[in-house]
Design an enzyme around this catalytic site. Structure first.
Site, short mmCIF file in Angstrom:
data_model
loop_
_atom_site.label_atom_id
_atom_site.label_comp_id
_atom_site.label_asym_id
_atom_site.label_seq_id
_atom_site.Cartn_x
_atom_site.Cartn_y
_atom_site.Cartn_z
N THR A 95 0.82 -1.20 0.00
CA THR A 95 0.00 0.00 0.00
C THR A 95 0.85 1.25 0.00
O THR A 95 1.97 1.26 0.53
CB THR A 95 -0.91 0.02 1.25
OG1 THR A 95 -1.55 1.29 1.36
CG2 THR A 95 -0.11 -0.21 2.52
N TYR A 139 -2.12 0.59 10.21
CA TYR A 139 -2.24 -0.22 8.99
C TYR A 139 -0.96 -0.12 8.16
O TYR A 139 -0.38 -1.14 7.75
CB TYR A 139 -3.45 0.25 8.18
CG TYR A 139 -3.50 -0.32 6.79
CD1 TYR A 139 -3.59 -1.69 6.58
CD2 TYR A 139 -3.48 0.52 5.67
CE1 TYR A 139 -3.64 -2.21 5.29
CE2 TYR A 139 -3.52 0.01 4.39
CZ TYR A 139 -3.60 -1.35 4.21
OH TYR A 139 -3.64 -1.87 2.94
#
Length: 335
Positions: free
Chosen positions: A125, A149
């Protein structure tokens, strides 16, 4: 049943293959002549999204189960999507995120090593970059994630990179920007519960199926005051995974690539596209900025184009939104 017993296609294990991006990649794998073997616990994925190969239910933290499945199908590679991925939830549930995202990566690495498998494509990501000082973001930008995250994804990247340096794994790490859109054939699309992504939330709001959309921040230093993000069609993401597999046939070590269009699209631009294509404006409640939201995030995809031979085929937000609306309407009519 092994892959050899049931089909001549080479098997690829797809952890999290019942999810949004994973299911689109499975369709692309099938079209490219692979057997996508989905490994998913269906906590957030969908049984109906598994259409192009077998489903093996299991938890990514279960290394023994993973090894069994890898050996049963004689998998030639792994595509690893299984993860928890909500930024807000990660702040409230850090233990869960480290458990699934980091321990899950470790469990997979053990299973791959035990079964003698080296080739891995990892779904990472742009959150690993945090709040970069310059745009567009290239792969040599500092990795300074600002949320749990992003930190768990970076920890998994570090694990896989260390294994590559030790000579036991070859990995391509694909750093997505904002996945968008749906399969143009209308077979699969984006469906989260609860939904947290801008485009499906805007579609639901425009069609009167959800609450008015909360627009977080209208005073950013951008042309229209809303955040700029890089939206990448999910079918372009799927194509990048095929090219990553091809790279691993001839290249060893660890490699990281940004997947984006290089174009910053504002929240208001997205809402305008949804309103136009839905035939109804998106009802909006203007709200304060969310802490930690950068004014703009968009990729430099030059490295992926150079090394993978990959470039986003779709760069227009209206087309991405259109595919999402078409799938949403089809799914709603079938419900």
């Amino acid at each position: 049943m092994s892959a050899a017993e049931g089909t001549s296609k080479p098997a690829v294990l797809v952890t999290g293959g019942a999810g949004y991006v994973g299911s689109h990649v499975c369709k692309a794998l099938d079209r490219a002549g692979f057997l996508p073997v989905v490994y998913d616990n269906l906590a957030t994925g969908h049984r109906w999204a598994v259409k192009w190969g077998p489903l093996e239910e299991g938890d990514v933290r279960d290394s023994g189960r993973l090894e069994t499945v890898l050996r049963r199908y004689r998998a030639t590679a792994v595509l690893h999507f299984a993860a928890l991925s909500l930024v807000g939830a990660s702040a409230k549930q850090p233990l869960d995120y480290y458990d699934v995202n980091v321990n899950g990566a470790l469990s997979l690495a053990f299973a791959m090593q035990a079964s003698g498998l080296r080739r891995l494509v990892f779904s990472s990501t742009c959150a690993v970059y945090g709040m970069p000082a310059t745009m567009p973001i290239s792969e040599d930008a500092p990795t300074l994630p600002v949320n749990v995250y992003g930190r768990t994804k970076l920890a998994a990247e570090n694990l896989f990179s260390d294994l590559a340096r030790a000579g036991t794994l070859d990995v391509v790490m694909l750093r997505y920007f904002n996945a968008a859109g749906a399969d143009r054939d209308g077979e699969i699309g984006e469906a989260h519960d609860p939904e947290s992504h801008l485009i499906p939330l805007a579609i639901q709001a425009a069609l009167g199926e959800g609450k008015p959309l909360s627009l977080f921040g209208t005073d950013y230093p951008t042309p229209d005051g809303t955040c700029l993000r890089d939206y990448i069609h999910v079918e372009d993401l799927a194509d990048a995974h095929l090219k990553a597999l091809q790279l691993l046939e001839t290249t060893s070590g660890a490699h990281a690539f940004n997947l984006g269009t290089g174009i910053g699209v504002s929240v208001r631009d997205v809402l305008a596209a949804v309103g136009k294509l839905a035939g109804k404006p998106v009802p909006v409640i203007e709200s304060p900025r969310r802490e930690g939201d950068p004014p703009q995030l968009y990729a430099s995809p030059a490295k992926a184009e150079r090394a993978l031979g990959w470039k986003a085929a779709e760069t227009h937000i209206e087309s991405m939104v259109g595919s999402a609306i078409n799938w949403h309407r089809k799914a709603r009519s079938a419900a």
